[in-house]
Design an enzyme around this catalytic site. Structure first.
Site, PDB file in Angstrom:
ATOM      1  N   GLU A 307       0.829  -1.211   0.000  1.00 25.93           N
ATOM      2  CA  GLU A 307       0.000   0.000   0.000  1.00 25.93           C
ATOM      3  C   GLU A 307       0.862   1.259   0.000  1.00 25.93           C
ATOM      4  OE1 GLU A 307      -2.632  -0.757   3.387  1.00 25.93           O
ATOM      5  OE2 GLU A 307      -4.031  -1.726   2.007  1.00 25.93           O
ATOM      6  N   ASP A 381      -8.122  -9.055   3.973  1.00 28.42           N
ATOM      7  CA  ASP A 381      -7.934  -7.935   4.888  1.00 28.42           C
ATOM      8  C   ASP A 381      -9.005  -7.841   5.967  1.00 28.42           C
ATOM      9  OD1 ASP A 381      -6.947  -5.723   6.049  1.00 28.42           O
ATOM     10  OD2 ASP A 381      -7.337  -4.349   4.398  1.00 28.42           O
ATOM     11  N   GLU A 409     -12.778  -2.034  11.803  1.00 27.78           N
ATOM     12  CA  GLU A 409     -12.784  -1.312  10.532  1.00 27.78           C
ATOM     13  C   GLU A 409     -13.844  -1.840   9.571  1.00 27.78           C
ATOM     14  OE1 GLU A 409      -8.992  -1.562   8.555  1.00 27.78           O
ATOM     15  OE2 GLU A 409      -9.751  -0.691   6.690  1.00 27.78           O
TER      16      GLU A 409
HETATM   17  C1  BDP Z   1      -6.081  -2.133   6.020  1.00 30.71           C
HETATM   18  C2  BDP Z   1      -6.414  -0.764   6.482  1.00 30.71           C
HETATM   19  C3  BDP Z   1      -5.266   0.192   6.377  1.00 30.71           C
HETATM   20  C4  BDP Z   1      -4.021  -0.429   6.981  1.00 30.71           C
HETATM   21  C5  BDP Z   1      -3.764  -1.773   6.347  1.00 30.71           C
HETATM   22  C6  BDP Z   1      -2.600  -2.510   7.002  1.00 30.71           C
HETATM   23  O1  BDP Z   1      -7.504  -0.276   5.717  1.00 30.71           O
HETATM   24  O2  BDP Z   1      -5.636   1.376   7.038  1.00 30.71           O
HETATM   25  O3  BDP Z   1      -2.940   0.409   6.832  1.00 30.71           O
HETATM   26  O4  BDP Z   1      -4.868  -2.597   6.511  1.00 30.71           O
HETATM   27  O5  BDP Z   1      -2.874  -3.472   7.707  1.00 30.71           O
HETATM   28  O6  BDP Z   1      -7.049  -2.983   6.555  1.00 30.71           O
HETATM   29  O7  BDP Z   1      -1.456  -2.170   6.797  1.00 30.71           O
END
Ligand code: BDP
Length: 718
Positions: A307, A381, A409
């Site tokens: 990401e 996720d 979340e």
């Molecule tokens: C996702 C979230 C994000 C996190 C990412 C992570 O949306 O905010 O940074 O995981 O685990 O679920 O790095």
């Protein structure tokens, strides 16, 4: 006169009690230490008179403070401290080697560094309650256990309890930014007031440490995995040191996230290439600097090449190269690296489900001994339901930690009641069949890959400055359950829920029974109204608040819900069998066979692994379409059931917390309806099928739901 005086006293006392009963905010968590009535004291602990501690080190102090606080609350007055056994009725805290334990032959070796035993025994001819351990932290854990038993009204006159954690690292990860914004946080701001640290240590940090210690959490990462390198600068290390000082007596070590590009950003180097000697030297010096400030620093947690975060792939190096460089810098000090396996790339078109496995399995055996790979419970996720991550069992030479998300979340933020103990239990109980049948995820975690190898579990915290800590009363249960499962991954979600309900609300079975029932049904309710039958990520963009199954216009395919559900006029679901992406091939053959076959895949994972026509017949004989609709309505019905159960508790629990839960359940009911209506409106626009009899059509057209925008929903990453 005397009668009038007594009447006044009685009125005052009643007021005081009523006030106290109404004033509960949730701040006390499961450590409420409410007074036991006289007959209960008589029954469970009639003779608690004094406490003897072998030593006065900081962790012993913390244990004594907690016993004082707890016993004062529970039995009305804290027993005196004593320097030696003084007849019957003592609580004795002693570590291995103490003269107090002379000749006792206790099974201390089996307790390890952090375990403890509680035993009713005789010392110097007097009957006492002994807490024994190999370390002061063990004594602290034992003290919390004794207090828990008293809170649960268990008699303590014939104790024989022995317990030790099954995992070494039991970590709480905070996704907190340095400006106090909490990524995916729904409980206010970050607890860490960096601006006032190190000068001011908010007493709340101590309460936080107490709560963690009470459930065995022994590691804290206070800053976000989407890391800011500033945390590694000298001024911030002083602030971190101040937190470490608060946590240390509670057996908690501090760790930090390390931004992979820190050598460039705060070190002035031109590269962060892990094989570059200057970069390696920089990290080594940084580790030395950190340990000079915080001698028991735990190590680094790293999110790399995921990401948009920097990482070793930026230099065409492997994740092992990156992790090992940091591990080498920490090793002389005994520190560890928790390297996250949550890796997927915007340059990789493979099914996102497969990417972490593809990346890491070839690296098995290539990591240093002080590296753990931190693997999310599922391959995508933190969805309301995901099958377990195929990496579990697939890297027999690498210590794997499980990472779960305590903050909700994807399960309705703070206002939806969803007890996650059952969700984590489902993952922990999953059989990986690696190396053999019975090798559950829990067993994979608990079995060190080599005699001295590390083990652990991490949870993404749901904690903030809200007075109730977690954003809702019931979200405290998820913090609690996480700690309990990290201590014992084989623990039962129902037992944990029962303990939590009794400690947090009331010991009265008329209260505990409905609360436990609500908790146990709650997660499935969310699955039903959000992602039934194995649907994946269908949440709105960015903040993930509310439904967005129609979203298909984001730059990368895997950012779009349409990527995950693949619905069209003919059917719905992601084909991950060999005719599709064959993500199933990453599991052991037994698992792949069961989930890959329409005859044996559980309905709950159907659309995760298969694309099926809308008229596909489930094993129940029902069509997929009809069943999908029914699941949404079942979800809503469960929430309504929870509302009814809660209504029945009015007056049986304190008013303020009761009202808060009532109002949150009403929000949940409303939002469950939103999820149901919006989702059905969208699916129906594709399937063109009528709703089955008895199920109401969504009251608005699809365009209405698609137009809903909530730009200020909390917790969005930034
Ligand atoms: C996702 C979230 C994000 C996190 C990412 C992570 O949306 O905010 O940074 O995981 O685990 O679920 O790095």
């Amino acid at each position: 006169m005397r009668a009038a005086y007594q009447a006044i006293l009685w009125i005052l006392a009643t007021f005081a009690f009523a006030n106290q009963a109404h004033a509960e905010t949730g701040y006390d968590l499961w450590l409420r230490y409410q007074p036991l009535d006289a007959s209960t004291v008589q029954r469970v602990a009639p003779k608690l008179r004094y406490v003897v501690a072998d030593g006065s080190r900081p962790t012993i102090r913390a244990a004594l403070d907690e016993l004082d606080r707890g016993l004062a609350g529970l039995i009305g007055s804290a027993p005196a401290h004593a320097s030696a056994v003084r007849g019957e009725g003592g609580v004795v805290l002693a570590t291995a080697g103490s003269p107090l334990l002379a000749g006792m032959k206790l099974p201390l070796a089996a307790l390890g560094r952090e375990g403890f035993l509680l035993r009713t025994t005789t010392i110097g001819g007097a009957k006492v309650t002994l807490i024994a351990a190999n370390s002061d932290t063990g004594l602290l854990y034992g003290s919390f256990r004794l207090l828990k038993l008293l809170q649960l009204r268990a008699p303590i006159d014939a104790l024989d309890v022995q317990d030790a954690p099954k995992l070494q690292l039991r970590v709480l990860d905070h996704w907190d930014n340095l400006d106090r914004y909490v990524e995916r946080g729904y409980a206010g701001q970050s607890l860490w007031d960096w601006q006032k640290l190190p000068g001011y240590k908010d007493p709340r940090y101590t309460d936080y440490a107490r709560a963690n210690a009470s459930i065995g959490i022994n590691a804290v990462v206070p800053n976000n995995v989407n890391a800011n390198a500033d945390i590694l600068t000298a001024p911030y290390l002083q602030k971190v040191k101040a937190l470490a000082e608060v946590f240390r007596p509670y057996g908690i070590r501090i760790y930090l996230t390390a931004r992979f590009s820190a050598p460039i950003e705060i070190g002035g180097l031109k590269t962060a290439d892990p094989l570059d000697p200057a970069v390696r030297a920089w990290w080594k010096a940084k580790a030395d600097e950190i340990y000079a400030v915080i001698p028991d620093f735990g190590g680094f947690l790293v999110k790399a090449n995921s990401e948009g975060q920097p990482g070793p792939s930026d230099y065409k190096r492997s994740h092992a190269d990156g992790a090992n460089m940091l591990a080498d810098a920490l090793a002389p000090h005994g520190g560890v690296v928790m390297w996250r396996a949550f890796v997927y790339s915007e340059h990789n078109d493979a099914d996102r489900h497969k990417q972490a496995n593809d990346e890491f399995v070839p690296l098995d055996g290539k990591f240093r001994d002080n590296v753990l790979l931190q693997v999310k419970n599922g391959a995508i996720d933190f969805q309301p339901r995901e099958p377990f991550h195929p990496l579990f069992g697939a890297m027999p030479k690498t210590p794997l930690m499980l990472e779960v998300q305590i903050t909700k979340e994807y399960l309705g933020f703070a206002t939806h009641l969803a007890y996650l103990g059952t969700m984590w239990e489902e993952v922990l109980e999953s059989d990986t069949f690696r190396p053999r049948a019975g090798s559950t995820v829990a067993k994979v975690l608990e079995t060190p890959v080599a005699p001295k190898a590390l083990t652990g579990m991490a949870g993404v915290a749901n904690i903030g400055t809200d007075v109730n800590w977690s954003g809702s009363q019931f979200d405290q249960a998820n913090w609690y359950a996480y700690g309990r499962l990290a201590w014992d991954p084989d623990a039962k979600a129902e037992d944990i829920a029962r303990d939590w309900a009794r400690l947090t609300w009331s010991p009265d079975p008329a209260v505990v029974t409905p609360i436990v029932a609500m908790m146990l049904e709650s997660r499935e309710a969310v699955v039903n109204y959000m992602t039934p039958l194995g649907l994946g990520h269908v949440m709105a963009t960015g903040h993930h608040y509310g439904p967005g199954p129609w979203v298909s216009d984001l730059a990368r395919p895997e950012w779009n819900p349409t990527y995950y559900h693949r619905a069209d006029a003919d059917g719905i679901g992601f084909d991950r069998t060999p005719t599709g992406t064959n993500a199933l091939g990453q599991y052991a053959p037994q698992v792949a066979k069961r989930w890959g076959d329409l005859k044996t895949v559980p309905d709950s994972l159907l659309l995760w692994f298969h694309h099926v026509p809308w008229d596909y017949r489930l094993r129940s004989g029902e069509t997929l379409w009809n069943s999908l609709i029914a699941h949404y309505d079942t979800g809503i019905a469960t929430v309504e059931g929870m509302q009814r159960r809660w209504a029945g508790l009015e007056g049986k629990v304190d008013a303020r917390r009761w009202a808060e839960v009532r109002d949150f359940l009403a929000i949940q009911r409303q939002e469950a309806q939103w999820w149901r209506d919006a989702s059905i409106a969208y699916w129906q626009s594709l399937s063109k099928r009528p709703l089955p009899a008895g199920h109401l059509a969504p009251p608005r057209p699809l365009s209405y739901y698609e137009a809903i925008r909530t730009p200020h929903a909390p917790g969005n990453g930034k």
